[in-house]
Design an enzyme around this catalytic site. Sequence first.
Site, PDB file in Angstrom:
ATOM      1  N   GLY A  63      40.213  36.383   4.911  1.00 55.49           N
ATOM      2  CA  GLY A  63      40.078  37.242   3.784  1.00 55.49           C
ATOM      3  C   GLY A  63      39.028  37.333   2.700  1.00 55.49           C
ATOM      4  O   GLY A  63      37.924  36.295   2.890  1.00 55.49           O
ATOM      5  N   LYS A 107      53.958  37.701  -5.827  1.00 53.50           N
ATOM      6  CA  LYS A 107      53.083  36.842  -6.398  1.00 53.50           C
ATOM      7  C   LYS A 107      54.001  36.096  -7.528  1.00 53.50           C
ATOM      8  O   LYS A 107      53.498  34.675  -7.435  1.00 53.50           O
ATOM      9  CB  LYS A 107      51.682  37.297  -7.153  1.00 53.50           C
ATOM     10  CG  LYS A 107      50.987  37.966  -6.200  1.00 53.50           C
ATOM     11  CD  LYS A 107      50.138  37.192  -4.896  1.00 53.50           C
ATOM     12  CE  LYS A 107      49.347  36.087  -5.340  1.00 53.50           C
ATOM     13  NZ  LYS A 107      48.911  35.313  -3.948  1.00 53.50           N
ATOM     14  N   MET A 153      41.739  40.826 -11.410  1.00 54.44           N
ATOM     15  CA  MET A 153      41.103  41.526 -10.281  1.00 54.44           C
ATOM     16  C   MET A 153      39.717  41.106  -9.912  1.00 54.44           C
ATOM     17  O   MET A 153      38.782  40.849 -10.822  1.00 54.44           O
ATOM     18  CB  MET A 153      40.922  43.232 -10.546  1.00 54.44           C
ATOM     19  CG  MET A 153      42.289  43.673 -10.579  1.00 54.44           C
ATOM     20  SD  MET A 153      42.886  44.048  -9.169  1.00 54.44           S
ATOM     21  CE  MET A 153      42.196  45.596  -8.379  1.00 54.44           C
TER      22      MET A 153
HETATM   23  N1  NAP Z   1      41.497  40.293  -4.549  1.00 54.85           N
HETATM   24  C1  NAP Z   1      41.755  40.089  -5.759  1.00 54.85           C
HETATM   25  O1  NAP Z   1      41.442  40.987  -6.871  1.00 54.85           O
HETATM   26  C2  NAP Z   1      42.886  39.207  -6.050  1.00 54.85           C
HETATM   27  C3  NAP Z   1      43.218  38.844  -7.667  1.00 54.85           C
HETATM   28  C4  NAP Z   1      44.141  37.837  -7.839  1.00 54.85           C
HETATM   29  C5  NAP Z   1      44.604  37.122  -6.722  1.00 54.85           C
HETATM   30  N2  NAP Z   1      44.265  37.444  -5.418  1.00 54.85           N
HETATM   31  C6  NAP Z   1      44.982  36.713  -4.404  1.00 54.85           C
HETATM   32  O2  NAP Z   1      44.053  36.106  -3.392  1.00 54.85           O
HETATM   33  C7  NAP Z   1      44.511  36.041  -2.129  1.00 54.85           C
HETATM   34  C8  NAP Z   1      43.652  36.590  -1.282  1.00 54.85           C
HETATM   35  O3  NAP Z   1      43.336  37.836  -1.610  1.00 54.85           O
HETATM   36  P1  NAP Z   1      41.996  38.698  -1.246  1.00 54.85           P
HETATM   37  O4  NAP Z   1      41.791  39.852  -2.205  1.00 54.85           O
HETATM   38  O5  NAP Z   1      41.177  37.973  -0.450  1.00 54.85           O
HETATM   39  O6  NAP Z   1      43.019  39.512  -0.076  1.00 54.85           O
HETATM   40  P2  NAP Z   1      42.581  40.127   1.644  1.00 54.85           P
HETATM   41  O7  NAP Z   1      41.157  40.030   1.778  1.00 54.85           O
HETATM   42  O8  NAP Z   1      43.178  40.979   1.922  1.00 54.85           O
HETATM   43  O9  NAP Z   1      42.924  38.625   2.126  1.00 54.85           O
HETATM   44  C9  NAP Z   1      44.229  38.093   2.455  1.00 54.85           C
HETATM   45  C10 NAP Z   1      44.515  37.288   3.498  1.00 54.85           C
HETATM   46  O10 NAP Z   1      45.914  36.976   3.767  1.00 54.85           O
HETATM   47  C11 NAP Z   1      46.284  37.173   5.053  1.00 54.85           C
HETATM   48  N3  NAP Z   1      47.556  37.280   5.482  1.00 54.85           N
HETATM   49  C12 NAP Z   1      48.359  38.410   4.860  1.00 54.85           C
HETATM   50  N4  NAP Z   1      49.568  38.438   5.662  1.00 54.85           N
HETATM   51  C13 NAP Z   1      49.648  37.255   6.317  1.00 54.85           C
HETATM   52  C14 NAP Z   1      50.433  36.539   7.347  1.00 54.85           C
HETATM   53  N5  NAP Z   1      51.632  37.149   7.470  1.00 54.85           N
HETATM   54  N6  NAP Z   1      49.972  35.426   7.866  1.00 54.85           N
HETATM   55  C15 NAP Z   1      48.652  34.772   8.032  1.00 54.85           C
HETATM   56  N7  NAP Z   1      47.789  35.596   6.955  1.00 54.85           N
HETATM   57  C16 NAP Z   1      48.269  36.438   6.420  1.00 54.85           C
HETATM   58  C17 NAP Z   1      45.152  38.100   5.708  1.00 54.85           C
HETATM   59  O11 NAP Z   1      45.042  37.893   7.081  1.00 54.85           O
HETATM   60  P3  NAP Z   1      44.526  39.063   7.952  1.00 54.85           P
HETATM   61  O12 NAP Z   1      42.887  39.193   7.905  1.00 54.85           O
HETATM   62  O13 NAP Z   1      44.841  38.820   9.570  1.00 54.85           O
HETATM   63  O14 NAP Z   1      45.194  40.375   7.557  1.00 54.85           O
HETATM   64  C18 NAP Z   1      43.978  37.852   4.955  1.00 54.85           C
HETATM   65  O15 NAP Z   1      43.139  37.064   5.498  1.00 54.85           O
HETATM   66  C19 NAP Z   1      45.867  36.558  -2.085  1.00 54.85           C
HETATM   67  O16 NAP Z   1      46.860  35.621  -2.154  1.00 54.85           O
HETATM   68  C20 NAP Z   1      45.620  37.501  -3.467  1.00 54.85           C
HETATM   69  O17 NAP Z   1      47.103  37.662  -3.959  1.00 54.85           O
HETATM   70  C21 NAP Z   1      43.491  38.519  -5.016  1.00 54.85           C
END
Ligand code: NAP
Length: 264
Positions: free
Chosen positions: A14, A166, A191
């Site tokens: 991710g 979350k 974000m």
């Molecule tokens: N980006 C933001 O603005 C933001 C802000 C605050 C918090 N967050 C948190 O940060 C974390 C990562 O976010 P991101 O933006 O980096 O999102 P992302 O690029 O979509 O990454 C999400 C990751 O979770 C994995 N995942 C989803 N469902 C899964 C499952 N059933 N089993 C195993 N892995 C699974 C995905 O794997 P696949 O690649 O296989 O789909 C991916 O590697 C999340 O917890 C999100 O809530 C993000």
Amino acid sequence: MSDGKLVCVTGASGYIASWIVKFLLQRGYTVRATVRNPNDHKKVEHLLKLEGASERLQLFKADLLAENSFDSIVEGCHAVFHTASPFLLNVKDPQADLIDPAVNGTLNVLKSCVKSPSVKRVVLTSSVAAVAYNERPKSPEVVVDETWFSNPDYCRELELWYLLSKTLAEDAAWKFAKENNLDLVSVNPAMVVGPLLQAELNTSAAAILNLINGSFSLSIKLLLCCNEILSFVWIWVTSHDVSQTESNSIAFSISSDIEKGNKK
Ligand SMILES: NC(=O)c1ccc[n+]([C@@H]2O[C@H](COP(=O)([O-])OP(=O)(O)OC[C@H]3O[C@@H](n4cnc5c(N)ncnc54)[C@H](OP(=O)(O)O)[C@@H]3O)[C@@H](O)[C@H]2O)c1
């Protein structure tokens, strides 16, 4: 210095996790990175190209919903960064698509951590989504701090399913950590924006692109969420800052271990 210590990062392909892996490798850690499909070239290629990856990056297959699938992966690890969780704004089935992987997935990972005495600290990538979405007034003089939590009923009422996932996941994590004496740190970014290491757009980067190219559907959904609660302010942080904060948080673990006299 890390002394090559072993750490685990879940959801490593991710957006945020890729940066965490990069910084951990740079600091000399050996990283066990979990992905859903290690054979998906598009998802793992950027990780394999990181500096230090050929010597100190190990890929493991793990799904959040497969019970015990993290047991052998976290065994022997000094710290675990739990980042995997779906960040999706449009889903057909909120329970199956968001809430189950967020809540049950987090508990699944934490249960594996408790089974391994080597794990000194777990760093949970939570979100501002788990903090700021409640009925409390948000005027300029109000300080949002660690006592704040989003209200699940409020999220349900507004059908803010990602925010609900979350909120419930962090709540479950704290309860589990207290009951099991687990050293948990929660990081709550807003974000996240900044350069992408991975090949595919994630939700927060897509929101920026949508503002630029005029396809507003996703951005409008985000705006509706944020405007309702945060008075027309979008809060952004950089991926660099979030990942540095997370990778720094095990340095605290090491120093607190030293203070407790139980450094391994
Ligand atoms: N980006 C933001 O603005 C933001 C802000 C605050 C918090 N967050 C948190 O940060 C974390 C990562 O976010 P991101 O933006 O980096 O999102 P992302 O690029 O979509 O990454 C999400 C990751 O979770 C994995 N995942 C989803 N469902 C899964 C499952 N059933 N089993 C195993 N892995 C699974 C995905 O794997 P696949 O690649 O296989 O789909 C991916 O590697 C999340 O917890 C999100 O809530 C993000």
